[in-house]
Design an enzyme around this catalytic site. Structure first.
Site, PDB file in Angstrom:
ATOM      1  N   GLU A  66      80.226 -24.409  48.655  1.00 36.34           N
ATOM      2  CA  GLU A  66      80.003 -23.395  49.685  1.00 36.34           C
ATOM      3  C   GLU A  66      78.547 -22.942  49.733  1.00 36.34           C
ATOM      4  O   GLU A  66      77.873 -22.890  48.707  1.00 36.34           O
ATOM      5  CB  GLU A  66      80.878 -22.166  49.387  1.00 36.34           C
ATOM      6  CG  GLU A  66      82.352 -22.472  49.433  1.00 36.34           C
ATOM      7  CD  GLU A  66      83.210 -21.413  48.754  1.00 36.34           C
ATOM      8  OE1 GLU A  66      84.345 -21.208  49.210  1.00 36.34           O
ATOM      9  OE2 GLU A  66      82.762 -20.807  47.764  1.00 36.34           O
ATOM     10  N   ASP A 237      90.515 -17.314  46.247  1.00 39.09           N
ATOM     11  CA  ASP A 237      89.259 -17.201  46.990  1.00 39.09           C
ATOM     12  C   ASP A 237      88.973 -18.438  47.820  1.00 39.09           C
ATOM     13  O   ASP A 237      87.830 -18.755  48.106  1.00 39.09           O
ATOM     14  CB  ASP A 237      88.096 -16.904  46.026  1.00 39.09           C
ATOM     15  CG  ASP A 237      87.915 -17.987  44.967  1.00 39.09           C
ATOM     16  OD1 ASP A 237      88.753 -18.917  44.928  1.00 39.09           O
ATOM     17  OD2 ASP A 237      86.952 -17.913  44.193  1.00 39.09           O
TER      18      ASP A 237
HETATM   19  P1  NAD Z   1      87.984 -20.785  34.423  1.00 39.03           P
HETATM   20  O1  NAD Z   1      88.510 -22.135  34.810  1.00 39.03           O
HETATM   21  O2  NAD Z   1      86.910 -20.691  33.418  1.00 39.03           O
HETATM   22  O3  NAD Z   1      89.205 -19.871  33.921  1.00 39.03           O
HETATM   23  C1  NAD Z   1      90.416 -19.790  34.595  1.00 39.03           C
HETATM   24  C2  NAD Z   1      91.515 -19.502  33.563  1.00 39.03           C
HETATM   25  O4  NAD Z   1      92.758 -19.291  34.280  1.00 39.03           O
HETATM   26  C3  NAD Z   1      91.760 -20.655  32.578  1.00 39.03           C
HETATM   27  O5  NAD Z   1      91.592 -20.201  31.250  1.00 39.03           O
HETATM   28  C4  NAD Z   1      93.217 -21.083  32.884  1.00 39.03           C
HETATM   29  O6  NAD Z   1      93.907 -21.508  31.725  1.00 39.03           O
HETATM   30  C5  NAD Z   1      93.786 -19.789  33.441  1.00 39.03           C
HETATM   31  N1  NAD Z   1      95.006 -19.946  34.239  1.00 39.03           N
HETATM   32  C6  NAD Z   1      95.292 -20.895  35.175  1.00 39.03           C
HETATM   33  N2  NAD Z   1      96.546 -20.684  35.673  1.00 39.03           N
HETATM   34  C7  NAD Z   1      97.031 -19.579  35.040  1.00 39.03           C
HETATM   35  C8  NAD Z   1      98.253 -18.859  35.123  1.00 39.03           C
HETATM   36  N3  NAD Z   1      99.225 -19.255  35.924  1.00 39.03           N
HETATM   37  N4  NAD Z   1      98.417 -17.760  34.327  1.00 39.03           N
HETATM   38  C9  NAD Z   1      97.429 -17.358  33.484  1.00 39.03           C
HETATM   39  N5  NAD Z   1      96.241 -18.006  33.364  1.00 39.03           N
HETATM   40  C10 NAD Z   1      96.046 -19.102  34.133  1.00 39.03           C
HETATM   41  O7  NAD Z   1      87.538 -20.094  35.813  1.00 39.03           O
HETATM   42  P2  NAD Z   1      86.612 -18.808  36.020  1.00 39.03           P
HETATM   43  O8  NAD Z   1      85.194 -19.223  36.187  1.00 39.03           O
HETATM   44  O9  NAD Z   1      86.966 -17.765  35.017  1.00 39.03           O
HETATM   45  O10 NAD Z   1      87.113 -18.359  37.458  1.00 39.03           O
HETATM   46  C11 NAD Z   1      88.413 -17.809  37.625  1.00 39.03           C
HETATM   47  C12 NAD Z   1      88.722 -17.723  39.090  1.00 39.03           C
HETATM   48  O11 NAD Z   1      87.871 -16.754  39.717  1.00 39.03           O
HETATM   49  C13 NAD Z   1      88.502 -19.023  39.854  1.00 39.03           C
HETATM   50  O12 NAD Z   1      89.609 -19.224  40.707  1.00 39.03           O
HETATM   51  C14 NAD Z   1      87.246 -18.783  40.654  1.00 39.03           C
HETATM   52  O13 NAD Z   1      87.218 -19.522  41.851  1.00 39.03           O
HETATM   53  C15 NAD Z   1      87.361 -17.297  40.924  1.00 39.03           C
HETATM   54  N6  NAD Z   1      86.088 -16.606  41.192  1.00 39.03           N
HETATM   55  C16 NAD Z   1      86.112 -15.649  42.151  1.00 39.03           C
HETATM   56  C17 NAD Z   1      84.969 -14.934  42.429  1.00 39.03           C
HETATM   57  C18 NAD Z   1      84.995 -13.836  43.448  1.00 39.03           C
HETATM   58  O14 NAD Z   1      83.951 -13.304  43.801  1.00 39.03           O
HETATM   59  N7  NAD Z   1      86.164 -13.432  43.893  1.00 39.03           N
HETATM   60  C19 NAD Z   1      83.767 -15.224  41.739  1.00 39.03           C
HETATM   61  C20 NAD Z   1      83.778 -16.195  40.742  1.00 39.03           C
HETATM   62  C21 NAD Z   1      84.960 -16.886  40.474  1.00 39.03           C
END
Ligand code: NAD
Length: 355
Positions: A66, A237
């Site tokens: 993006e 997101d």
């Molecule tokens: P990451 O991959 O480091 O961590 C995600 C975690 O979620 C992993 O440890 C995984 O095991 C866990 N997980 C997956 N399914 C699960 C479930 N059903 N129950 C419990 N845990 C579960 O990712 P990250 O960098 O920490 O990002 C997390 C999310 O936040 C991503 O989806 C990312 O796109 C989103 N994000 C959003 C914003 C925003 O501004 N809203 C900004 C950054 C990241």
């Protein structure tokens, strides 16, 4: 004030990952999260000034890339960011990013920065800033579901900005929870590892969902959400990527960054396109109500908006005036005569031949 920033305008300060880590350590992570929250809130206050557009997304089977541009008329910023939930299996980050701040008056870049760390910081700062306006008074306990890369930043931002003292952690992968527990050991937070998401939300006044899965997931079901809580939903997101059961949305008052983008990417993609939502900038400016009762469920349907990156980039540039955590990049051509770009190459050729 003395400034470390480069004088010649052909040089562009570049903040590497190493520099960003030094900046975070020098300022202190909680201090930086608090200051970022203030910067982001200040820019939400002048929301109407910004040039706003939903981000430009290139989707693939594996994830999304993006571009997130915005401008306040004086400065222009954009971020390049990806989201690839399968990446951690090959040792890569789910989210990586870099960004640019530029001067609208002449179009020249003012800063090029890593934004993987900065995104985690600004996302956490935004979540906590929003929660400060919406959470139940005196909230002390947060459930943190999804203990990946963002989770420690989220926990510390809620400590620094909202005053929470306890975090109840859950992840489908126990190794992720163990990692977060280790990292937060000396944070001053009481951190508890939970075996089920139900245990994590038990007694929590704030629930943060921060998981990564490219599907309509159900991290929270309706029966897990009691009256009066604030939900900070981070992980939904992208089109086709959500975390909350639709019934929770129907019981909640929903707060968003920029509705035009959130309707495409947020939890509310599960609802009718005209389902009422409240824009956070209006709550912050006192033009719309935030929490109005103890039993109300407030939901921040976070997707991440360009102004938050803009605020973060401007904050970083300001810090570089007194902290030397950057290198100067020879990024912009600077011939003696601006129109003699070709001559600049010829002079270089002559110089190389003479050497
Ligand atoms: P990451 O991959 O480091 O961590 C995600 C975690 O979620 C992993 O440890 C995984 O095991 C866990 N997980 C997956 N399914 C699960 C479930 N059903 N129950 C419990 N845990 C579960 O990712 P990250 O960098 O920490 O990002 C997390 C999310 O936040 C991503 O989806 C990312 O796109 C989103 N994000 C959003 C914003 C925003 O501004 N809203 C900004 C950054 C990241």
């Amino acid at each position: 004030m003395t400034t470390h920033l480069p004088g010649p305008f052909s040089l562009v300060p570049f903040v590497s990952v190493d520099d960003m880590m030094k900046l975070v350590i020098d300022i202190g992570v909680e201090q930086m999260l608090s200051e970022l929250a203030d910067e982001i809130e200040n820019d939400f206050r002048r929301w109407e000034l910004f040039d706003k557009t939903p981000r430009v997304a290139a989707h693939s089977e594996q994830g999304v890339i993006e571009l997130m541009p915005t401008s306040d008329g004086e400065a222009y910023g954009f971020k390049y960011v990806n989201g690839h939930p399968g990446n951690t299996h090959s040792g890569r980050q789910t989210v990586t990013a870099f960004g640019v701040l530029a001067d609208v008056a002449n179009g020249y870049p003012l800063l090029l920065s890593e934004m993987t760390l900065l995104t985690a910081l600004r996302t956490a700062a935004t979540s906590a800033m929003v929660a400060k306006h919406l959470m139940p008074k005196g909230a002390k306990t947060m459930a943190m579901i999804g203990n990946g890369a963002q989770s420690e930043f989220q926990s510390l931002a809620f400590k620094a900005v909202c005053g929470i003292t306890r975090v109840q952690m859950y992840d489908i992968d126990a190794k992720a929870t163990a990692k977060a527990m280790r990292n937060l050991k000396n944070s001053g937070l009481e951190v508890v590892a939970c075996k089920t998401p139900e245990d994590a939300v038990h007694g929590a006044e704030i629930i943060t969902t921060c998981t990564a899965d490219k599907q309509y997931a159900t991290i929270l079901t309706d029966n897990m959400v009691g009256a009066g809580v604030h939900i900070n939903a981070i992980g939904g997101d992208c089109p086709g990527k959500t975390e909350l059961h639709r019934d929770i949305l129907l019981r909640s008052d929903i707060f968003v960054e920029f509705p035009e983008q959130t309707r495409i990417e947020g939890e509310i993609q599960q609802l009718d396109p005209d389902h009422p939502v409240t824009e956070m900038w209006q709550v912050i400016n006192g033009q719309a109500a935030g929490r109005t009762s103890d039993r109300q469920i407030t939901l921040f349907d976070s997707v991440g908006f360009a102004t938050e990156d803009f605020s973060a980039l401007r904050y970083v540039r300001e810090q570089l005036k007194t902290r030397p955590y950057f290198t100067n990049l020879d990024l912009l051509a600077d011939p003696d005569d601006p129109r003699d770009l070709f001559g600049m190459v010829m002079r270089k050729q002559a110089k190389m031949a003479a050497e």
